[in-house]
Write an enzyme that holds these catalytic residues in place. Sequence first.
Site, PDB file in Angstrom:
ATOM      1  N   CYS A  27       5.992  24.135  11.129  1.00  0.00           N
ATOM      2  CA  CYS A  27       7.401  23.775  11.119  1.00  0.00           C
ATOM      3  C   CYS A  27       7.564  22.259  11.173  1.00  0.00           C
ATOM      4  O   CYS A  27       6.834  21.575  11.880  1.00  0.00           O
ATOM      5  CB  CYS A  27       8.133  24.437  12.282  1.00  0.00           C
ATOM      6  SG  CYS A  27       8.146  26.238  12.177  1.00  0.00           S
ATOM      7  N   HIS A  71       9.679  32.439  17.036  1.00  0.00           N
ATOM      8  CA  HIS A  71       9.527  31.424  18.069  1.00  0.00           C
ATOM      9  C   HIS A  71       8.166  31.569  18.744  1.00  0.00           C
ATOM     10  O   HIS A  71       7.547  32.640  18.713  1.00  0.00           O
ATOM     11  CB  HIS A  71      10.644  31.540  19.103  1.00  0.00           C
ATOM     12  CG  HIS A  71      11.980  31.125  18.568  1.00  0.00           C
ATOM     13  ND1 HIS A  71      13.104  31.046  19.356  1.00  0.00           N
ATOM     14  CD2 HIS A  71      12.378  30.759  17.320  1.00  0.00           C
ATOM     15  CE1 HIS A  71      14.121  30.643  18.625  1.00  0.00           C
ATOM     16  NE2 HIS A  71      13.712  30.471  17.386  1.00  0.00           N
ATOM     17  N   GLU A  73       7.329  31.741  21.870  1.00  0.00           N
ATOM     18  CA  GLU A  73       7.310  32.749  22.925  1.00  0.00           C
ATOM     19  C   GLU A  73       7.157  34.151  22.338  1.00  0.00           C
ATOM     20  O   GLU A  73       6.390  34.969  22.845  1.00  0.00           O
ATOM     21  CB  GLU A  73       8.615  32.720  23.750  1.00  0.00           C
ATOM     22  CG  GLU A  73       8.967  31.367  24.306  1.00  0.00           C
ATOM     23  CD  GLU A  73       9.938  30.581  23.440  1.00  0.00           C
ATOM     24  OE1 GLU A  73      10.908  30.035  23.988  1.00  0.00           O
ATOM     25  OE2 GLU A  73       9.720  30.496  22.205  1.00  0.00           O
ATOM     26  N   CYS A  99      15.255  30.366  24.060  1.00  0.00           N
ATOM     27  CA  CYS A  99      16.576  30.782  23.608  1.00  0.00           C
ATOM     28  C   CYS A  99      16.884  32.146  24.240  1.00  0.00           C
ATOM     29  O   CYS A  99      16.019  32.765  24.861  1.00  0.00           O
ATOM     30  CB  CYS A  99      16.612  30.878  22.084  1.00  0.00           C
ATOM     31  SG  CYS A  99      15.649  32.263  21.399  1.00  0.00           S
ATOM     32  N   CYS A 102      14.534  35.055  22.976  1.00  0.00           N
ATOM     33  CA  CYS A 102      13.207  35.015  23.594  1.00  0.00           C
ATOM     34  C   CYS A 102      13.291  35.376  25.075  1.00  0.00           C
ATOM     35  O   CYS A 102      12.385  36.007  25.610  1.00  0.00           O
ATOM     36  CB  CYS A 102      12.550  33.652  23.394  1.00  0.00           C
ATOM     37  SG  CYS A 102      11.985  33.393  21.699  1.00  0.00           S
ATOM     38  N   TYR A 120      16.285  22.760  25.863  1.00  0.00           N
ATOM     39  CA  TYR A 120      16.998  23.004  24.609  1.00  0.00           C
ATOM     40  C   TYR A 120      18.478  22.763  24.836  1.00  0.00           C
ATOM     41  O   TYR A 120      18.981  22.906  25.955  1.00  0.00           O
ATOM     42  CB  TYR A 120      16.710  24.439  24.141  1.00  0.00           C
ATOM     43  CG  TYR A 120      17.233  24.764  22.776  1.00  0.00           C
ATOM     44  CD1 TYR A 120      16.800  24.064  21.655  1.00  0.00           C
ATOM     45  CD2 TYR A 120      18.174  25.773  22.602  1.00  0.00           C
ATOM     46  CE1 TYR A 120      17.284  24.363  20.398  1.00  0.00           C
ATOM     47  CE2 TYR A 120      18.667  26.083  21.350  1.00  0.00           C
ATOM     48  CZ  TYR A 120      18.230  25.373  20.251  1.00  0.00           C
ATOM     49  OH  TYR A 120      18.717  25.675  19.012  1.00  0.00           O
TER      50      TYR A 120
END
Length: 143
Positions: A27, A71, A73, A99, A102, A120
């Site tokens: 990413c 993600h 996690e 998030c 997750c 975040y």
Amino acid sequence: MNTTEKQETLDKRYLRMAAIWSENSYCQRRKVGAIIVKDKMIISDGYNGTPAGFENVCEDENGLTKSYVLHAEANAITKVARSNNSSDGATLYVTASPCVECAKLIIQAGIRRVVFKDLYRLTDGVDLLRRAGIECVHISATE
């Protein structure tokens, strides 16, 4: 060194390992790494990226993250689910706070503690974890 200091030293060490693991991500916008530790043993790891068999491109032509990118996690939790290990009672170390999606996986996986480095912009994931009685520890400096 007392028990609290030993735990903080271990937390920082495992967070650095999660940061190194994040370097495996393809990413461009954000590289995130996660490791799951139980009884001082790493039982799983993950980083954000596309599902197995997909091209290793996380962003579309506009630079936005593709909807199917997993993600870190989620990758670590699904990886441990395919192993003979149990994440029940484990600690998740992740380079960015989880998030809400997750957080739901973390709760269901029986993880009891989450240690993260970067906060975040949305806190709903951490809020949900705390509501579920999961200890959340924010450690901004890992050196």
